[in-house]
Design an enzyme around this catalytic site. Structure first.
Site, PDB file in Angstrom:
ATOM      1  N   CYS A   1      40.439  46.764  45.589  1.00 42.35           N
ATOM      2  CA  CYS A   1      39.434  45.799  46.047  1.00 42.35           C
ATOM      3  C   CYS A   1      38.342  45.634  44.988  1.00 42.35           C
ATOM      4  O   CYS A   1      37.899  44.517  44.710  1.00 42.35           O
ATOM      5  CB  CYS A   1      38.839  46.263  47.371  1.00 42.35           C
ATOM      6  SG  CYS A   1      37.602  45.147  48.062  1.00 42.35           S
TER       7      CYS A   1
ATOM      8  N   CYS B   1      39.619  49.930  55.668  1.00 40.04           N
ATOM      9  CA  CYS B   1      38.944  48.974  56.548  1.00 40.04           C
ATOM     10  C   CYS B   1      39.906  48.050  57.259  1.00 40.04           C
ATOM     11  O   CYS B   1      39.629  47.575  58.345  1.00 40.04           O
ATOM     12  CB  CYS B   1      37.899  48.183  55.764  1.00 40.04           C
ATOM     13  SG  CYS B   1      38.579  47.027  54.563  1.00 40.04           S
TER      14      CYS B   1
END
Lengths: 392, 375
Positions: free
Chosen positions: B101, B194
């Site tokens: 990410c 997440c």
């Protein structure tokens, strides 16, 4: 700040604000039987008469609500439930594909939870719906239609629909016709009785009244099942303590907006035409969306090829210019507009769009500020957009 | 400078944004919407992708007094992080999605867009130091240090990054948030992944990759000692959840030694067989100085929050080789190897690469994944 987002909400008129404050100082529940209650009730009923007179309705046809979304929900769900209860075969809702979410989502909710079916009426590239399109759907489905809902004017691209003609088609089949007119009142002539519609949504904050108060104009011959149950206010259709200050201010604003509509449309329309001409000059590849002629006087809606609307918004916001990309979801993420998609735009064009909406406080200086900032913002946003497409 | 503060809705990024304002920057806050449907991602205060997190970020921006926007990167995140995560497991490797990410979203898609829109840099709440010398160092809070997941950043990315929290401990950051009136001061730390709502990685992978039963083979005897429901669900060094039917000859616990997607086989063996003396890696990034031409004596870290061992690192074109001065157990392909130079001002990140294979002192190289050593 240069505020070019009047279609989202427009500043309150001074007289509406004063009326609000004056009424808010008075105590009294309009449903109470004592003198204070009677006074509050009098304020509400006088306001009902003013709204009715301004919009060509009878006072008994005015149902005060908490605003546009509530009025739309009451019209769509309430008329659907009442019509289906009277005839179980009537479980279809006919609506344009470019309705506001306050109509779209109740219809979809009825489909998911109440066994309704929906017919979405297509529009042309300018966002126009023709009476023939409606007639074709009714020819096929008239016996099963509970209600029709078509907005008077579109909130994103500003296209004004031929409401009276559409209502005439509906009347020929004896089907109730609702119109969401929150963007239209005060911008174009709106007359409830003359238009032939059976239900009409209007809200305060789009025309100089407070946020959180509006009305559904509902013909006496159309029944709506309540959405809110309780004390039985508003002919038992909409329970809840009447908001006397809000209603008084709303009525003042409706009256003023309707009274000044022609003059407003001429002044703001000229300002908008200037804005459009100068945007096209500054950004020649900009696409002007919506009906070029038959549109709301304050609305200018463009696609800026190669840009993302939210990037443009950020860059203009940084220079004190407030505008809108159109619809936003709860997380604040811009989705490609269903209105633009229904008008045949592709995803990129839909995402590249920006709405500038003028209103009663707009000036030539607002347009100047936009034109000064726009070319630079478009250039930057295009660079950012190029990265996106290169990597995607 | 005109800077963009990435605000997750957590305490770190909120304080980082506030410090950037205090440092005199013109700060704009942005919350990255990474979930296609935010409701389906983790709710509560554990992730960074929920509507609640978006609202927390917005309120922090209000308190700090900066403009705030939400940027929709859900499609990019899905393609570059979620799909990559699944594909890496399917290939027998163990990915680090936070690192991916950073590499693909925060310091690529977001940074590129920010620069194009006229911003000079991106500010984040990562716990790492990045001073005027341009060197990335560990945070003073070694327990919260995130230099490992930032080591993948290139020189160009670091030059446009600001990490205002590297000189503070987490406790200091929380205290400062409270002092600044930021409501997220006592919000729990985010952890886990997440985009896996319930934290069940195995089930998340099974839903996407399907059940694929295969053999669990003993490395020493070659015998089939059990079956698995999908080799992708295992990680090198894993001991739990093997449910082996046949006990080991010596009665000692067995661990996953390697995963071979081609034959859908999981190979197990004793703990000492996990020992690795050489690590091969690919896609190297070197930001701690000029790219070395000879061997570099340094420390290496082989997983997030993992131990640090001395090693000799060699770079050769696109390949990266580390000879460890002491054996390390449980090195998984797909993880990053990060090289550090000890420094009193915080250990300096020299470079990093993605682990592709390992070798033990006594055996020939074992490709711990699809890639062969040095490829």
């Amino acid at each position: 700040m240069n505020y070019l987002d009047h279609a989202a909400t427009t500043p309150m008129l001074d007289e509406a604000l004063e009326a609000y404050v004056a009424t808010a100082r008075e105590v009294g529940n309009p449903s109470s039987l004592h003198a204070a209650g009677r006074l509050a009730r009098r304020r509400v009923e006088e306001s009902r008469e003013r709204v009715a007179a301004a919009l060509g309705a009878r006072p008994s046809e005015v149902v005060f609500t908490g605003g546009g979304t509530e009025s739309d929900n009451l019209a769509v769900k309430g008329i659907f439930w009442a019509r289906r209860a009277a005839d179980p075969g009537r479980a279809r809702v006919v609506a344009s594909a470019i309705e506001h979410h306050a109509v779209l989502d109740p219809v979809e909710w009825l489909v998911r939870h109440e066994g309704a079916s929906a017919s979405w009426l297509p529009v042309d590239g300018a966002g126009r719906l023709t009476p023939e399109t409606l007639a074709a759907v009714l020819d096929e489905h008239a016996a099963e239609v509970a209600l029709i809902s078509v907005m008077w004017a579109n909130n994103e691209v500003g296209t004004v629909q031929p409401i009276a003609e559409l209502a005439e088609v509906a009347a020929a089949y004896g089907i109730p016709f609702h119109t969401d007119a929150v963007q239209a009142v005060g911008q174009v002539p709106v007359d409830f009785a003359a238009s032939g519609v059976s239900a009409l949504t209007v809200t305060g904050h789009k025309l100089g009244g407070p946020i959180g108060v509006g009305a559904l104009l509902l013909s006496r011959d159309v029944t709506a099942t309540p959405v809110l149950h309780g004390g039985g206010q508003e002919r038992d259709v909409r329970s809840g303590t009447l908001d006397a200050p809000g209603i008084v201010a709303f009525a003042v604003a409706v009256e003023a907006a309707v009274k000044t509509q022609q003059e407003y449309a001429a002044r703001v329309g000229a300002l908008r035409d200037d804005l459009v001409a100068r945007v096209r000059q500054a950004v020649p590849e900009a696409i002007y969306n919506g009906d070029p002629d038959n549109r709301l006087p304050g609305n200018a809606h463009f696609s800026f090829p190669g840009c993302e609307g939210d990037a443009l918004l950020l860059l203009l916001d940084a220079q004190g210019i407030a505008c809108s990309t159109g619809s936003a979801c709860s997380a604040g993420v811009a989705q490609p507009s269903h209105v633009l998609l229904a008008m045949g735009a592709d995803d990129d064009r839909a995402r590249s769009s920006l709405r500038f909406s003028l209103g009663h406080t707009s000036t030539a200086e607002d347009v100047d500020a936009l034109i000064a900032a726009l070319p630079g913002a478009v250039e930057r946003a295009r660079r950012a957009g190029a990265i996106r497409s290169a990597r995607a | 400078m005109k800077v963009l503060a990435a605000m997750s809705g957590g305490v770190d990024s909120a304080v980082a944004a506030a410090r950037a304002v205090e440092a005199g920057h013109d700060v704009t806050g942005v919350h990255l919407a990474l979930a296609r449907n935010p409701q389906t991602y983790r709710t509560g205060a554990r992730g960074c992708c929920t509507l609640e997190d978006s609202r927390d970020a917005r309120r922090a921006a209000d308190v700090i007094g900066i403009p705030f926007y939400v940027w929709d990167l859900a499609d990019r995140f899905h393609a570059d992080v979620v799909e990559d995560f699944v594909a890496e497991y399917a290939a027998g490797r163990t990915p680090n999605p936070c690192l991916r990410c950073n590499e693909k979203i925060k310091f690529a898609a977001v940074l590129d867009r920010a620069v194009a829109l006229g911003f000079d840099a991106v500010v984040t709440g990562h716990h790492a130091r990045l001073g005027p010398d341009g060197l990335l160092r560990r945070s003073v809070d070694t327990a919260k240090d995130q230099s490992y997941v930032l080591a993948v950043l290139t020189r160009e990315q670091l030059d446009r990054s600001i990490f205002p929290l590297g000189d503070s401990t987490k406790a200091e950051v929380r205290a400062e948030a409270a002092r600044r009136g930021l409501a997220v001061a006592d919000k729990p730390d985010s952890h886990d992944i997440c985009f896996i709502a319930d934290g069940d990685t195995r089930r998340f992978l099974a839903e996407r990759l399907g059940e694929a039963p295969g053999d669990i083979v003993d490395a020493q005897t070659g015998a089939v000692v059990g079956t698995h429901r999908g080799a992708y669900a295992y990680t090198v060094g894993q001991r739990r959840g093997l449910s082996l039917g046949v006990p080991a000859p010596d009665g000692r616990p067995r661990y996953v030694l390697s995963i071979t997607p081609k034959t859908n086989t999981v190979t197990v063996g004793p703990a000492e067989a996990l020992e690795v003396s050489t690590v091969y890696a690919e896609r190297p990034v070197w930001t701690g100085g000029p790219t070395p031409t000879g061997p570099v004596e340094c420390l290496v870290q082989l997983r997030a929050h993992g131990q640090v061992v001395p090693a000799t690192v060699r770079l050769d074109g696109g390949s990266f080789r580390a000879d460890l001065h002491q054996p390390v157990r449980g090195v998984a392909a797909g993880q990053a190897i990060v090289a550090y130079r000890p420094d009193p001002g915080g250990d300096i990140v020299l470079g990093s690469a993605t682990i592709s294979g390992t070798a033990t002192p006594l055996r020939s190289p074992v490709a711990a994944g699809a890639a062969s050593p040095g490829a």
